[in-house]
Design a protein around this motif. Structure first.
Motif, mmCIF file in Angstrom:
data_model
loop_
_atom_site.group_PDB
_atom_site.id
_atom_site.type_symbol
_atom_site.label_atom_id
_atom_site.label_comp_id
_atom_site.label_asym_id
_atom_site.label_seq_id
_atom_site.Cartn_x
_atom_site.Cartn_y
_atom_site.Cartn_z
ATOM 1 N N GLU A 349 0.840 -1.188 0.000
ATOM 2 C CA GLU A 349 0.000 0.000 0.000
ATOM 3 C C GLU A 349 0.880 1.245 0.000
ATOM 4 O OE1 GLU A 349 -2.833 -0.194 3.178
ATOM 5 O OE2 GLU A 349 -3.730 -2.070 2.432
ATOM 6 N N PRO A 350 0.346 2.399 -0.387
ATOM 7 C CA PRO A 350 1.190 3.610 -0.431
ATOM 8 C C PRO A 350 1.944 3.870 0.864
ATOM 9 C CG PRO A 350 -0.893 4.028 -1.513
ATOM 10 C CD PRO A 350 -1.000 2.657 -0.906
ATOM 11 N N ALA A 351 1.275 3.656 2.005
ATOM 12 C CA ALA A 351 1.925 3.936 3.289
ATOM 13 C C ALA A 351 3.019 2.931 3.632
ATOM 14 C CB ALA A 351 0.884 3.957 4.410
ATOM 15 N N ASP A 352 3.116 1.836 2.877
ATOM 16 C CA ASP A 352 4.147 0.834 3.147
ATOM 17 C C ASP A 352 5.508 1.226 2.574
ATOM 18 O OD1 ASP A 352 2.248 -0.730 4.393
ATOM 19 O OD2 ASP A 352 1.808 -1.926 2.606
ATOM 20 N N VAL A 353 5.536 2.245 1.731
ATOM 21 C CA VAL A 353 6.793 2.726 1.149
ATOM 22 C C VAL A 353 7.262 3.900 1.998
ATOM 23 C CG1 VAL A 353 7.945 3.592 -0.910
ATOM 24 C CG2 VAL A 353 6.027 1.993 -1.130
#
Length: 418
Positions: A349-353
């Protein structure tokens, strides 16, 4: 091509020389150094209301926004006699004479050095050990909509008001949002940071689906209420600062009536001059920190790591991808990792990067990590050699090995720290 000429402008009763006035700072729009100087002269009253009288670190974009910026804590040795400085002592024990702005001429002089942003400390030059501002940075994790940031800003306003403080909002000029509160300079940095942490946790308690006060980046969701901007050695971009975006966005003071539905893209070098200064009354709003400190005391402190256990063990399955001198190099490394793991990337997910801007001795570098929490354990790739393995302290180590460490990089002897 940059001009090699000079232009002398009269500001606040002084003559200020602008070197290379035609040098392009914003390549795609053609805005020049002189355009930036003229902008700051136009908004000097408001800019000095936020940055005036405060020691500031110089973040210099000498080659424009596409060049590498660098931080300069110490005031240049060659400077006009009318440039004021104040001495700061950092947690390391080192000291630095930093620039202090008082008028529009000094402001223009600093901008001529390549300072797009005004990075000030939360103290006044007259008392550098006791902050007079509480600073909150609302930092959304990737994928969080702007509307959610504004919702959290309104919660922040209410929490401050409920504890006797007046919040003053401004756009950051980037993805986030700032809320400041002026306070009487009666508390230490540690006390102000503790009050800010309690504030952050209260905002997260009132809006648990919208905000977080979690310190570790991989544990955050929604909007992170960043209280660490109140640490002793931190600076933030003050109101009216031009940010290094191609649109030349400005960190713009707002009224609370303007906050709902505001668009940060609407505030630029061209649109901000001429606006009424929304922070005109900030000097009359100083408040007491006692109530926030009492609130902070109701929250349980997180237990520190046990002595001798080494580095913290992350609570999430993290792998590191790159450490690079520039963000572009780090992102190129991430692309190579993605190409090798095409089945894993879609699960993130975006927040995982996690893209971190890290500060070296006098420059910034970029670290990229991935949180694999949304990848089935059996499919998680292991930690591999970094795609880019940059050491921001390599020059320091090399000089140290030769016994040539510059004095400004040395930790003072114990006798000097008393």
């Amino acid at each position: 091509m940059a001009s090699s000429s000079k232009e002398v402008i009269e500001v606040a009763g002084r003559e200020v020389t602008v070197t290379n006035p035609g040098k392009v700072y914003f390549p795609r729009s053609g805005r020049t150094k002189l355009d930036v100087v003229r902008y700051y002269v136009a908004v000097a009253e408001g800019a000095l209301r936020g940055a005036g009288g405060r020691p500031m670190a110089l973040k210099r974009y000498v080659n424009g926004i596409d060049g590498e910026a660098f931080f300069q804590k110490r005031a240049p040795e060659k400077r006009p006699e009318w440039i004021e400085t104040a001495q700061l002592r950092y947690p390391s024990g080192r000291t630095a004479e930093e620039v202090v702005l008082r008028d529009a001429a000094q402001l223009a002089w600093v901008v001529n050095l390549g300072c797009l942003e005004l990075h000030t400390h939360s103290v006044l030059a007259e008392d550098v050990e006791h902050p007079d501002e509480l600073r909150i940075d609302l930092d959304p994790v990737p994928g969080v909509p702007w509307s959610q940031v504004l919702e959290v800003a309104l919660v922040a306003r209410d929490v401050l008001a409920d504890h006797g403080l007046v919040g003053w909002p401004k756009t950051s000029g980037s993805r986030g949002f700032h809320v400041y509160a002026r306070i009487h300079p009666n508390w230490t940095f540690a006390e102000v940071r503790r009050a800010a942490e309690g504030f952050a946790r209260e905002v997260a308690r009132r809006a648990p689906d919208l905000a977080t006060g979690a310190w570790w980046k991989e544990e955050r969701h929604g909007v992170f209420v960043d209280y660490n901007q109140n640490a002793k050695d931190h600076t933030t971009a003050s109101g009216y600062s031009v940010r290094p975006s191609e649109e030349a966005r400005v960190s713009t003071p707002l009224t609370w009536d303007e906050v709902p539905g505001c668009d940060p893209a609407a505030y630029t070098m061209e649109t901000v001059p001429g606006r009424p200064d929304a922070w005109a009354g900030i000097e009359d709003s100083r408040g007491d920190l006692t109530a926030l400190l009492e609130l902070a005391a109701t929250f349980k402190k997180q237990a520190p790591a046990k002595k001798g256990t080494g580095r913290r063990a992350p609570s999430m399955p993290l792998i590191e991808i790159a450490r690079a001198a520039t963000k572009e190099e780090a992102l190129e490394g991430l692309e190579r990792w993605k190409a090798r793991h095409p089945a894993v990337w879609p699960m993130l997910e975006p927040a995982d990067v996690l893209v971190d801007s890290m500060r070296g001795i006098n420059s910034l570098w970029t670290r990229i990590r991935l949180n694999l929490v949304h990848v089935p354990e059996a499919d998680r790739p292991p930690q591999e050699p970094l795609e880019v393995d940059y050491d921001p302290f390599a020059k320091w180590k090399e000089l140290q090995a030769r016994g040539e460490t510059p004095a400004r990089w040395r930790r003072p002897a114990a006798a000097d720290e008393s």
